[in-house]
Write a protein that holds these residues in place. Structure first.
Motif, mmCIF file in Angstrom:
data_model
loop_
_atom_site.group_PDB
_atom_site.id
_atom_site.type_symbol
_atom_site.label_atom_id
_atom_site.label_comp_id
_atom_site.label_asym_id
_atom_site.label_seq_id
_atom_site.Cartn_x
_atom_site.Cartn_y
_atom_site.Cartn_z
ATOM 1 N N MET A 241 -2.257 -71.962 82.356
ATOM 2 C CA MET A 241 -2.734 -71.627 81.015
ATOM 3 C C MET A 241 -2.793 -72.873 80.151
ATOM 4 N N SER A 242 -3.641 -72.794 79.106
ATOM 5 C CA SER A 242 -3.896 -73.999 78.317
ATOM 6 C C SER A 242 -2.976 -74.116 77.109
ATOM 7 N N THR B 28 -2.107 -68.618 74.573
ATOM 8 C CA THR B 28 -2.806 -67.890 75.641
ATOM 9 C C THR B 28 -1.778 -67.249 76.581
ATOM 10 N N ALA B 29 -0.627 -67.897 76.755
ATOM 11 C CA ALA B 29 0.397 -67.334 77.639
ATOM 12 C C ALA B 29 0.911 -65.996 77.093
ATOM 13 N N LEU C 240 -1.756 -63.425 77.412
ATOM 14 C CA LEU C 240 -1.894 -62.981 78.801
ATOM 15 C C LEU C 240 -0.768 -62.021 79.177
ATOM 16 N N HIS D 88 -2.159 -78.677 83.713
ATOM 17 C CA HIS D 88 -2.263 -77.582 82.745
ATOM 18 C C HIS D 88 -1.023 -77.576 81.859
ATOM 19 N N LEU E 142 -7.939 -66.719 78.832
ATOM 20 C CA LEU E 142 -6.479 -66.601 78.784
ATOM 21 C C LEU E 142 -5.828 -67.305 79.968
ATOM 22 N N ALA E 143 -6.568 -67.396 81.060
ATOM 23 C CA ALA E 143 -6.058 -68.096 82.240
ATOM 24 C C ALA E 143 -7.031 -69.202 82.594
ATOM 25 N N SER E 144 -6.506 -70.378 82.959
ATOM 26 C CA SER E 144 -7.385 -71.496 83.316
ATOM 27 C C SER E 144 -7.583 -71.607 84.814
#
Ligand code: MLT
Ligand code: ZN
Length: 461
Positions: free
Chosen positions: A225-226, A230-231, A234, A276, A308-310
Motif C-alpha cells: 500500500m502507498s 489507504t491501509a 483497505l 512500497h 487502495l492496494a498497489s
C-alpha cells in the motif's frame, strides 16, 4: 541437597527438582537474553495437587514462586527472585478432553498452544488464538498474559476464549471452576482477575477453552500500500466485503518488511518488491471453499483498481501461505543481529499510529543515528510493535523507553497492548493506569497474596 530441596522432592520426585548450580540456563535467562536471575530451586509438579503442596511449602519457608510456561514472554514475567522458586508447568502439558458437543477443550496449563490447535483440529474444531511462538508458548502463559496475537481482530484475545479456570492461590488452596457454559453470572467472575495477572495472584493449573467450528477455506495475501490512509481504508473494505471472515490484518511498515524479507532471502524469495510504504498480511477463514476464494480475490482486485492496494500476491498453496507468514512471524533469527534489542507492544487509536511512528522514529534517530527501527503490528487491534536495535546499546534502554512512552502518553495509548507489564515495564504502568486504578490493583494483590509470594516484582510499580 538442602532441606527445602528434600521437601520439594518429596512432593514432585527428586528428578523434578533442581537446586542451585544444578539449575539449567533456560530457567535463569529469558528467551531474549535480557532478564537474568539466580533462582534457588526449579520445581516441576505433575498435578494440581502437587502445585498446591509446593505453594504451601513455599509459604512456610517464606520463599516466593514464579510460575513458568513456555518461556516466550518478552517482559521478564518468568524471571524469579534470586534464591526463590521457579515453578515450571512443563510436565502438566496434556489436553485432557475435547468435548465436541459443547465445543470446549479442557487442558492443563503447560499444554502448548500448538497442541491445542492440533487436538481441536483432530476433532473438526478450531482454537482461534494464534501467535508466532505457538510451538513453545503454553496455554497457562497465554492466560496469565491474556495473549493476543494474529487473530484478535475476529475472535478476541485469550480472555475471550477462557470459559473455566482452575488456579492455586497463594495460601495453597485450589479454586476450580472448570465450567463449559458460555454464560455464568453467579457472582464475581474471579477468573478474569487471573487472566492477565502474570502469575502475581496464583498459579493457573487448568482451563476450559471455547472452540469454534474448523474453517475449511483459508485465503492469505500480502498487499502493498502507498500510505497509512489507504491501509485503513483497505482494512475497512476487507472487513465489510468478507462478511466477518477477515481474521488477520497484520501491518508492516517498509522498514520492517525490507529488513525481515532481506534477512530471509537465503530461505525464501521476497514475496513482493521493496519500495512500497506499507505492507499488510491478511487472512480470511471461511466455510465455502470456492466462494470464499473468489470473493477474496475479487475484493483485492477491486481494491487495486480503487488505488487502495498497489500490489498483491495471493498464496496459491500451503507452502506459499507459510512463506508469506514467515516474513511476519519468523522473527527470532531475523531480529538476532539487532541484539541487544528493545521491543515495544504499545496500543493506541488506529488513527494516531502514523504520528506516533513519525515522532518516535525522529527522536530515536536523532539521538542514535546508527539505530535500526522497525515498525509492525496487529493494526486491526490498534496494537503496534516497535523494535529498536543496533546502535543504541544495552545501557540506553531506559533512555529509549522514556522517549517512546512519552509519546504513548501523549496519544493516551497503552504501554502494553498485549505482552503484559512483567518486570520490564513496571515503572511505566502509571502512564497508562491512574493512581486509583493502581490502588485497586494493589488492594486485590494484597487480598489474594498478603505476603507477596506470588511472582513478586512484576506488574505493580
Ligand atoms: C508478534 O506480534 O510477533 C509478537 O507480539 C512478538 C513481537 O513482535 O514482539
Ligand atoms: Zn504481537
Amino acid at each position: 541437597v538442602s532441606s527445602i530441596g528434600q521437601s520439594l522432592a518429596a512432593i514432585v520426585g527428586a528428578s523434578n527438582v533442581f537446586e542451585g548450580a544444578g539449575i539449567e540456563e533456560r530457567y535463569r535467562v529469558d528467551i531474549m537474553a535480557k532478564y537474568v536471575s539466580t533462582p534457588g530451586f526449579v520445581v516441576r509438579p505433575g498435578s494440581t495437587e502437587e502445585v498446591a503442596a509446593v505453594v504451601k511449602l513455599a509459604a512456610q519457608a517464606n520463599l516466593s514462586i514464579t510460575p513458568l510456561g513456555g518461556r516466550t514472554g518478552v517482559v521478564g514475567g518468568g524471571t524469579a527472585k534470586d534464591g526463590a522458586i521457579v515453578l515450571s508447568l512443563e510436565r502438566m502439558n496434556k489436553v485432557l478432553e475435547v468435548d465436541a458437543a459443547s465445543m470446549t477443550m479442557t487442558v492443563e496449563a503447560g499444554a502448548t498452544l500448538q497442541a491445542t490447535h492440533e487436538s481441536a483440529e483432530a476433532n473438526g474444531l478450531f482454537m482461534p488464538l494464534d501467535l508466532g511462538a505457538r510451538g513453545s508458548a503454553t496455554i497457562g502463559g497465554n492466560i496469565a498474559t491474556n495473549a493476543g496475537g494474529n487473530r484478535v481482530l475476529r475472535w478476541g484475545m485469550m480472555r475471550d476464549m477462557v470459559l473455566g479456570l482452575e488456579a492455586v492461590l497463594a495460601n495453597g488452596s485450589v479454586v476450580s471452576s472448570l465450567t463449559k457454559a458460555l454464560k455464568d453470572n453467579a457472582g464475581y467472575n474471579w477468573k478474569h482477575l487471573f487472566i492477565g495477572s502474570e502469575g502475581t495472584l496464583g498459579v493457573i493449573t487448568r482451563a476450559v477453552l471455547r472452540l469454534r467450528p474448523l474453517p475449511v477455506s483459508s485465503q492469505t495475501a500480502l498487499v502493498a500500500m502507498s500510505s497509512f490512509e489507504t491501509a485503513t481504508a483497505l482494512l475497512r473494505k476487507m472487513e465489510a466485503a468478507l462478511g466477518g471472515r477477515l481474521s488477520s490484518f497484520e501491518l508492516m511498515w517498509s522498514d520492517f518488511y525490507d529488513f525481515s524479507s532481506e534477512a530471509q532471502l537465503a530461505k525464501r524469495a521476497r514475496p513482493l518488491p521493496c519500495g512500497h510504504a506499507l505492507y499488510a498480511l491478511m487472512e480470511s477463514l471461511g466455510s465455502e471453499v470456492a466462494h470464499d476464494a473468489d470473493l477474496f480475490a475479487q475484493t483485492l482486485e477491486q481494491a487495486m483498481s480503487e488505488g487502495l492496494a498497489s500490489d498483491v500476491v495471493i498464496a496459491q498453496s500451503d507452502r506459499e501461505r507459510d512463506n508469506l507468514w514467515a516474513v511476519r512471524d519468523d522473527l527470532t533469527e531475523v531480529l538476532r543481529p539487532l541484539r541487544p534489542l528493545i521491543a515495544y507492544d504499545v496500543s493506541m487509536a488506529l488513527g494516531d499510529m502514523p504520528r506516533f511512528r513519525e515522532e518516535t522514529r525522529a527522536q530515536i534517530l536523532e539521538r542514535f543515528p546508527q539505530a535500526t527501527t522497525l515498525y509492525y503490528g496487529h493494526a486491526g487491534d490498534g496494537n503496534l510493535h516497535l523494535v529498536v536495535g543496533a546502535g543504541t546499546g544495552k545501557d540506553q534502554t531506559t533512555e529509549v523507553d522514556r522517549m517512546v512512552y512519552r509519546v504513548v502518553e501523549k496519544y493516551r495509548g497503552s504501554v502494553s497492548g498485549e505482552h503484559g507489564i512483567g518486570k520490564g515495564k513496571r515503572e511505566y504502568i502509571g502512564l497508562t493506569r491512574s493512581a486509583q486504578e493502581l490502588a485497586l490493583m494493589q488492594a486485590i494483590k494484597t487480598a489474594l497474596d498478603p505476603h507477596n509470594l506470588m511472582n513478586p516484582g512484576k506488574v505493580l510499580p
